[in-house]
Scaffold this active site. Structure first.
Site, PDB file in Angstrom:
ATOM      1  N   CYS A   1      -6.722   7.810   5.615  1.00 46.25           N
ATOM      2  CA  CYS A   1      -6.393   8.760   6.799  1.00 46.25           C
ATOM      3  C   CYS A   1      -6.906   9.846   7.615  1.00 46.25           C
ATOM      4  CB  CYS A   1      -5.036   8.673   6.752  1.00 46.25           C
ATOM      5  SG  CYS A   1      -4.203   9.020   7.530  1.00 46.25           S
TER       6      CYS A   1
ATOM      7  N   GLY B   1     -10.122  -5.018   9.018  1.00 46.22           N
ATOM      8  CA  GLY B   1      -8.226  -4.447  10.026  1.00 46.22           C
ATOM      9  C   GLY B   1      -8.986  -4.862  11.342  1.00 46.22           C
TER      10      GLY B   1
ATOM     11  N   GLN C   1       0.731  -0.689  -0.195  1.00 39.84           N
ATOM     12  CA  GLN C   1      -0.192   0.011  -0.637  1.00 39.84           C
ATOM     13  C   GLN C   1       1.037   0.990   0.200  1.00 39.84           C
ATOM     14  OE1 GLN C   1      -2.330   1.870   2.944  1.00 39.84           O
ATOM     15  NE2 GLN C   1      -3.885   1.474   2.278  1.00 39.84           N
TER      16      GLN C   1
END
Ligand SMILES: Cc1cc2nc3c(=O)[nH]c(=O)nc-3n(C[C@H](O)[C@H](O)[C@H](O)COP(=O)(O)O)c2cc1C
Length: 391
Positions: A109, A235, A78
């Site tokens: 983000c 995640g 990534q």
């Protein structure tokens, strides 16, 4: 929604049999953790994010982070960047040096120091810049598939995911993943799976993956059923629980056999001894990754609460492990452990990792006034790539 049969994921020339992706997590999804997870099940295991600028500068840290173990057959990296030229250079380097089979671009983000400069989840608001970055990455990647990971937008009034998804598709992106939160949501509340379903509908011609709040294999199947996504990105649910990938594999095997099946899978329910063994193995793999047992033991400390969540180990054990210095020290701490203590049930399940509350998204001045870059916003942006980690 009528469940569609989930097929293997196809990103360009890559086929991923189990439609599960380990979400990139800074400080977590290094090659050590990826190897540990891959031992349990199929899927795609993505690196933590690496800034394009650091990669182009070949910093020691970025060179370490792009490394893969030979057993990692799909080398997935990534990248995060704010400048089309730097992203293009970083992608060119990965391709020329044969260091990746898949590249993901991070536009999710929410960290204030990044969005304040216009980076991360604030960036897709600038449609010209977003398109230029994805076009540059695709152009330089050749036949290596490039995917995009993003959030819904800046906040509820400034959503970007549908426009950005279409722009990414038009640029030749191989798949898009959506975390169903805005930057302002941070990690609060529940991920908005309806938005994921909307994106799935808006992009019928490329794979769309859903991300947010998958804590179990049952959640993953539920997301596929409710949203129609082609795959899931997991995640926090696997923090301290690499065996979740065994559950996910079993659940998708069953779903691929019969999408209407409601046969329950038997989730892995590790004894305390099995948890401790995985924890130690994680530290061993980290030692290889960092080439330092001391650094590995410092790093594994942040995983203690996740691995031992719900197990009756006591505060002294947790405190000791949170200061573990070496593998021999770890063995000492484990000496009095009740290895046969059974899986504790619900106490070991559920949310873990970042759970922080909503906050208004910090942005550069007048960022929202225009959907194109104006004035000196480009200069501000370049600072959005300094000292960044995480999404
Ligand atoms: C510790 C941590 C680090 C993260 N780092 C990244 C990152 O490097 N790149 C990225 O795209 N997302 C990053 N994320 C976001 C996750 O990939 C994911 O989108 C988010 O956690 C929501 O999924 P979940 O509910 O399954 O955890 C990070 C999340 C956490 C908790």
């Amino acid at each position: 929604m009528q469940p569609a049969a989930v097929k293997p994921l196809r990103f360009g020339k890559l086929e991923i049999g189990t439609p599960v992706v380990l979400a990139p997590m800074a400080g977590i999804t290094n090659t050590a953790f990826r190897r540990l997870c891959r031992e349990f099940g199929g899927g795609l295991y993505v690196s933590e994010m690496i800034t394009s600028r650091a990669l182009v500068e070949r910093t020691d840290e970025s060179m370490r982070l792009i490394g893969h173990h030979p057993s990692e057959t799909i080398r997935s990296i990534q990248l995060y960047g704010v400048d089309p030229v730097t992203i293009g250079n970083a992608v060119s380097m990965l391709v020329a040096e044969d260091r990746a089979d898949h590249i993901d671009l991070n536009f999710g983000c929410p960290v204030p120091k990044v969005t304040r400069k216009g980076g991360g989840a604030a960036l897709p608001w600038k449609q010209d810049l977003f398109s230029a970055i994805v076009q540059s990455a695709v152009k330089h990647a050749g036949d290596i598939p490039v995917t995009v990971k993003m959030r819904k937008g800046i906040d509820g009034d400034h959503l970007t995911y549908l426009d950005a998804g279409r722009a990414a598709r038009d640029a030749g992106i191989a798949a898009v993943s959506l975390h169903g939160r805005t930057a302002s949501d941070y990690y609060s509340g529940e991920a908005d799976w309806d938005a994921i379903a909307k994106l799935r509908e808006a992009l019928p011609d490329i794979p769309v993956l859903g991300n947010g709040d998958i804590w179990s294999a049952a959640d993953a199947i539920r997301m596929v059923r409710e949203t129609g996504v082609d795959g899931v990105v997991v995640g926090r649910g696997c923090l301290g629980r690499p065996w979740l990938f065994a559950d996910l594999q079993a659940a998708f095997d069953e779903f691929q056999r019969d999408p209407n099946s409601d046969a329950a899978i038997n989730p892995v329910q590790p004894t305390l001894g099995q948890v401790a063994t995985a924890f130690r193995q994680h530290a061993v793999l980290l030692t290889e990754f960092f080439e330092s047992e001391e650094r590995a033991c410092r790093d594994i400390r942040k995983h203690v609460a996740w691995y031992f969540k719900g197990y009756p180990v006591g505060g002294d054990f947790r405190a000791a492990l949170a200061q573990v210095r070496s593998l021999a020290h770890m063995d000492e701490i484990f000496q009095d452990l009740d290895w046969d203590a059974p899986y504790p049930g619900d106490a070991a399940e559920g949310p873990r990792g970042r759970l922080g509350g909503a906050k208004s998204c910090s942005l550069p001045e007048r960022w929202l006034d225009s959907r194109d870059l104006v004035g000196d916003q480009r200069a501000t942006l370049l600072e959005a790539e300094l000292n960044v980690s995480g999404g």
